[in-house]
Design a protein around this motif. Structure first.
Motif, PDB file in Angstrom:
ATOM      1  N   LEU A   1       0.829  -1.207   0.000  1.00  0.00           N
ATOM      2  CA  LEU A   1       0.000   0.000   0.000  1.00  0.00           C
ATOM      3  C   LEU A   1       0.860   1.250   0.000  1.00  0.00           C
ATOM      4  N   LYS A   2       0.463   2.238  -0.774  1.00  0.00           N
ATOM      5  CA  LYS A   2       1.280   3.461  -0.823  1.00  0.00           C
ATOM      6  C   LYS A   2       1.047   4.320   0.426  1.00  0.00           C
ATOM      7  N   GLU A   3       1.991   5.182   0.679  1.00  0.00           N
ATOM      8  CA  GLU A   3       1.859   6.159   1.788  1.00  0.00           C
ATOM      9  C   GLU A   3       0.558   6.932   1.597  1.00  0.00           C
ATOM     10  N   ASN A   4      -0.179   7.114   2.631  1.00  0.00           N
ATOM     11  CA  ASN A   4      -1.393   7.918   2.469  1.00  0.00           C
ATOM     12  C   ASN A   4      -1.783   8.550   3.788  1.00  0.00           C
ATOM     13  N   LYS A   5      -2.641   9.566   3.686  1.00  0.00           N
ATOM     14  CA  LYS A   5      -3.028  10.276   4.903  1.00  0.00           C
ATOM     15  C   LYS A   5      -4.369   9.795   5.461  1.00  0.00           C
ATOM     16  N   TYR A   6      -4.944   8.802   4.822  1.00  0.00           N
ATOM     17  CA  TYR A   6      -6.284   8.379   5.211  1.00  0.00           C
ATOM     18  C   TYR A   6      -6.309   7.406   6.387  1.00  0.00           C
ATOM     19  N   LEU A   7      -5.277   6.587   6.451  1.00  0.00           N
ATOM     20  CA  LEU A   7      -5.317   5.499   7.422  1.00  0.00           C
ATOM     21  C   LEU A   7      -4.344   5.673   8.576  1.00  0.00           C
ATOM     22  N   LYS A   8      -4.864   5.305   9.753  1.00  0.00           N
ATOM     23  CA  LYS A   8      -3.998   5.277  10.929  1.00  0.00           C
ATOM     24  C   LYS A   8      -3.402   3.878  11.035  1.00  0.00           C
ATOM     25  N   LYS A   9      -4.185   2.923  10.613  1.00  0.00           N
ATOM     26  CA  LYS A   9      -3.753   1.534  10.755  1.00  0.00           C
ATOM     27  C   LYS A   9      -4.403   0.681   9.672  1.00  0.00           C
ATOM     28  N   ILE A  10      -3.604  -0.225   9.088  1.00  0.00           N
ATOM     29  CA  ILE A  10      -4.201  -1.214   8.170  1.00  0.00           C
ATOM     30  C   ILE A  10      -3.470  -2.516   8.403  1.00  0.00           C
ATOM     31  N   GLU A  11      -4.217  -3.606   8.529  1.00  0.00           N
ATOM     32  CA  GLU A  11      -3.542  -4.885   8.731  1.00  0.00           C
ATOM     33  C   GLU A  11      -4.312  -6.028   8.086  1.00  0.00           C
ATOM     34  N   ALA A  12      -3.523  -7.016   7.693  1.00  0.00           N
ATOM     35  CA  ALA A  12      -4.134  -8.238   7.191  1.00  0.00           C
ATOM     36  C   ALA A  12      -4.294  -9.157   8.386  1.00  0.00           C
ATOM     37  N   VAL A  13      -5.479  -9.685   8.581  1.00  0.00           N
ATOM     38  CA  VAL A  13      -5.675 -10.579   9.721  1.00  0.00           C
ATOM     39  C   VAL A  13      -6.272 -11.920   9.263  1.00  0.00           C
ATOM     40  N   GLN A  14      -5.912 -12.947  10.009  1.00  0.00           N
ATOM     41  CA  GLN A  14      -6.388 -14.306   9.702  1.00  0.00           C
ATOM     42  C   GLN A  14      -7.910 -14.343   9.709  1.00  0.00           C
ATOM     43  N   PRO A  15      -8.560 -15.098   8.878  1.00  0.00           N
ATOM     44  CA  PRO A  15      -7.947 -15.897   7.812  1.00  0.00           C
ATOM     45  C   PRO A  15      -7.747 -15.154   6.491  1.00  0.00           C
ATOM     46  N   GLY A  16      -8.067 -13.851   6.411  1.00  0.00           N
ATOM     47  CA  GLY A  16      -7.843 -13.168   5.136  1.00  0.00           C
ATOM     48  C   GLY A  16      -8.524 -11.817   5.029  1.00  0.00           C
ATOM     49  N   PHE A  17      -8.856 -11.241   6.171  1.00  0.00           N
ATOM     50  CA  PHE A  17      -9.491  -9.906   6.157  1.00  0.00           C
ATOM     51  C   PHE A  17      -8.435  -8.822   6.038  1.00  0.00           C
ATOM     52  N   ILE A  18      -8.879  -7.672   5.568  1.00  0.00           N
ATOM     53  CA  ILE A  18      -8.035  -6.477   5.691  1.00  0.00           C
ATOM     54  C   ILE A  18      -8.794  -5.501   6.580  1.00  0.00           C
ATOM     55  N   ASN A  19      -8.208  -5.170   7.723  1.00  0.00           N
ATOM     56  CA  ASN A  19      -8.847  -4.254   8.670  1.00  0.00           C
ATOM     57  C   ASN A  19      -8.225  -2.867   8.566  1.00  0.00           C
ATOM     58  N   MET A  20      -9.070  -1.873   8.584  1.00  0.00           N
ATOM     59  CA  MET A  20      -8.564  -0.506   8.407  1.00  0.00           C
ATOM     60  C   MET A  20      -9.160   0.438   9.444  1.00  0.00           C
ATOM     61  N   SER A  21      -8.342   1.324   9.957  1.00  0.00           N
ATOM     62  CA  SER A  21      -8.857   2.382  10.827  1.00  0.00           C
ATOM     63  C   SER A  21      -8.404   3.732  10.298  1.00  0.00           C
ATOM     64  N   LEU A  22      -9.307   4.682  10.334  1.00  0.00           N
ATOM     65  CA  LEU A  22      -9.041   5.982   9.721  1.00  0.00           C
ATOM     66  C   LEU A  22      -8.125   6.844  10.593  1.00  0.00           C
ATOM     67  N   SER A  23      -7.362   7.687   9.928  1.00  0.00           N
ATOM     68  CA  SER A  23      -6.536   8.645  10.662  1.00  0.00           C
ATOM     69  C   SER A  23      -7.437   9.745  11.224  1.00  0.00           C
ATOM     70  N   ASP A  24      -7.001  10.349  12.318  1.00  0.00           N
ATOM     71  CA  ASP A  24      -7.784  11.451  12.904  1.00  0.00           C
ATOM     72  C   ASP A  24      -7.949  12.570  11.885  1.00  0.00           C
ATOM     73  N   GLU A  25      -6.895  12.805  11.145  1.00  0.00           N
ATOM     74  CA  GLU A  25      -6.900  13.884  10.147  1.00  0.00           C
ATOM     75  C   GLU A  25      -8.004  13.663   9.097  1.00  0.00           C
ATOM     76  N   PHE A  26      -8.082  12.415   8.621  1.00  0.00           N
ATOM     77  CA  PHE A  26      -9.083  12.101   7.589  1.00  0.00           C
ATOM     78  C   PHE A  26     -10.502  12.188   8.178  1.00  0.00           C
ATOM     79  N   ILE A  27     -10.658  11.682   9.386  1.00  0.00           N
ATOM     80  CA  ILE A  27     -11.976  11.783  10.035  1.00  0.00           C
ATOM     81  C   ILE A  27     -12.370  13.253  10.139  1.00  0.00           C
TER      82      ILE A  27
END
Ligand code: ARG
Length: 559
Positions: A63-89
């Motif tokens: 994933l490229k550098e971006n200002k939208y996300l505070k956190k992004i992770e791949a979690v078992q068994p295959g989800f991608i979880n994302m949390s927004l940055s305070d700035e984007f919110i």
């Protein structure tokens, strides 16, 4: 456009890995873990010969550098979880500081005719008519807000057998035109309809009168005009009470003038078949999974039916307005009727550029699971129902007694509408007056109360700007909820289901209340923090008001 922005990030990441796919991002179903999630890797993994978690991890790592996300992770068994940055919110919250709360309207404006209300004149309105009115008006407001033109048409049931029955009663009672008022109509219709069930001769006479009326019989016409006038005045009062707006006050009788042209058109298309002296249209197709019976266009005595007037009405709507859509907010039990009518439109090419949608609604039941009745034990007339709801609301709290009549009417409206619109339109629901008049719970009064509470805090306060801080979990939860305003409306619009808005509104109110109870604004010394919190409460206040508006609910500044 938050979900789209996040999906785009994933698309780009995939594309640089040589994976050409469109990803979807949805709201997280486990808010404690993340704000948004993407589940597409499960489906796509096989195609790229990977395990879902491998694919998810690759996308995240790339994933490229971006200002939208505070956190992004791949979690078992295959989800991608994302949390927004305070700035984007926060930038999204700031975007909401406008009349339409930052909602981006559709650029291509289309015309929607919405057919709802549908009162039958000379018959009392019942709970079913309340539902079509509440749902229809809400859809009218939602569609307009999304950026389209609407024409609402009440399509009165004004030329059916009930008119013949009432005219027969008037003649028997020797009534003059000026004697006909709403009290008389309310008494005569049930009497005549009961009589017709037992007396075949009277039934035949009523049917003959109806036919003669439709053929223009002058005396019957004069009675009809009077009955209609009296009845429509009464119906208008109730629609006003529910703040439903109709651009057109047409009915079945107005469709008669177009029947001859329509009949000719159907003859030219060779669609009319004579069967036992009646004209019918065969509408079934070989590919149908269930048998669709023929539509009866004209009875053997030359009389027209509900289907005929609905077809003629479509014909005139297309001729006069060329709508992109005609929506029907009608009881589920009329689904077959509309299937037949729509099929004739398809076979005859009557509606080449218009989409016809049947938006059925379910039955309103009482707590016993049977169709709703008032305390008097009858299928309620709407006036009685409004009164009963009002009485019960007042009995709940001493202060409620001292509300003005206007305010009480607003609360009763909120009770009825929120009770209805929180349910999926097409499902039956249980109208539990005791439950829906409570101030706590998923109720209209709870929503109004939340709105009044915010107004009290905001009263006389200056709203300045929003800093880049988010102070705690209650605060973050509220901001995150606020920026999901537009998707909730989009979902309601796309599905023609106001309950998506009602659900979002309720969740927003719960979060606003939790925010308020855990963050004491009034005695704050930190000026920036106070400004920030007033700012988001101000947006919450506007959002609640707008969402209520979209549900047809008026708000009260104090309660
Ligand atoms: N008058 C009908 C009823 O009470 C509803 C009319 C619905 N609209 C229509 N175009 N058929 O059931």
């Amino acid at each position: 456009m938050i979900q789209e922005t996040l999906a785009q990030l994933l698309n780009e990441s995939a594309s640089t890995l040589g994976i050409d796919e469109s990803f979807y991002v949805v709201k997280s179903n486990r808010a404690e873990l993340c704000d948004y999630q993407c589940d597409n890797c499960f489906k796509l993994a096989k195609k790229y010969d990977k395990k879902p978690i491998e694919l998810a991890s690759m996308l995240v790592a790339n994933l490229k550098e971006n200002k939208y996300l505070k956190k992004i992770e791949a979690v078992q068994p295959g989800f991608i979880n994302m949390s927004l940055s305070d700035e984007f919110i926060n930038s999204n919250v700031i975007n909401m500081n406008s009349d339409d709360l930052g909602f981006i309207k559709d650029t291509k404006e289309e015309l929607f005719i919405i057919d709802f209300g549908g009162a039958n004149i000379a018959k009392p309105l019942h709970v079913g008519h309340m539902r079509t009115t509440i749902v229809g008006e809400s859809l009218r407001r939602i569609i307009t807000f999304v950026g389209h033109k609407t024409i609402s048409d009440v399509h009165l049931g004004d030329y059916g057998l009930q008119i013949g029955q009432v005219i027969y009663g008037i003649l028997e009672d020797n009534k003059q035109l000026e004697d006909i008022d709403i009290a008389y109509l309310e008494a005569i219709y049930p009497k005549m309809s009961a009589l017709c069930k037992t007396d075949e001769v009277v039934k035949q006479k009523c049917s003959d009168i109806t036919k003669a009326l439709q053929d223009g019989h002058p005396l019957y016409q004069s009675y009809f005009k009077k009955i209609k006038e009296v009845s429509v005045n009464d119906v208008k009062r109730l629609y006003d009470y529910l703040s439903a707006h109709f651009d057109l006050w047409l009915g079945e009788s107005d469709a008669y003038q177009d029947i001859p042209t329509l009949k000719k058109l159907l003859e030219e298309k060779k669609l009319l078949t004579l069967s036992d002296n009646a004209y019918i249209i065969n509408v079934s197709k070989e590919t149908d999974s269930k048998e669709l019976p023929p539509l009866i266009f004209e009875k053997s005595n030359g009389a027209y039916l509900y289907s005929t007037t609905d077809l003629a009405t479509i014909y005139s709507r297309i001729r006069d307005y060329q709508p992109a859509y005609i929506l029907y907010v009608v009881d589920n039990r009329q689904e077959l009727h509309f299937e037949q009518v729509f099929r004739v439109c398809e076979l005859s090419g009557l509606t080449p550029n218009t989409k016809l949608e049947f938006l059925g609604y379910g039955t309103v039941n009482g707590t016993d699971g049977k169709p709703f009745k008032t305390r008097s034990g009858n299928t309620p007339k709407l006036d009685d129902l409004f009164k009963e709801v009002n009485d019960i609301f007042i009995s709940k709290k001493e202060e409620n007694k001292y509300m003005s009549t206007d305010s009480q009417a607003i609360v009763v409206n909120a009770i009825l509408k929120f009770a209805d619109l929180q349910n999926s339109r097409d499902k039956d629901y249980i109208f539990d007056i005791q439950k829906f008049t409570n101030v706590i719970g998923k109720t209209g009064p709870y929503i109004l109360y939340t709105y009044a509470r915010i107004n009290k805090i905001l009263k006389d306060s200056e709203i300045a700007t929003l800093s880049n801080n988010i102070y705690n979990e209650f605060d973050r939860k509220l901001r995150l909820k606020l920026i999901q305003f537009a998707p909730a409306i989009r979902q309601a619009f796309a599905n023609r289901m106001p309950n998506y808005i009602a659900e979002y509104l309720y969740e927003l109110c719960v979060i606003v209340n939790a925010f308020y109870e855990n963050n004491h604004i009034n005695n704050l010394d930190d000026i920036i923090k106070k400004q920030d919190w007033l700012y988001i409460l101000n947006i919450s206040c506007k959002a609640i008001k707008k969402l209520c508006y979209l549900l047809g609910i008026d708000v009260l500044k104090v309660m």
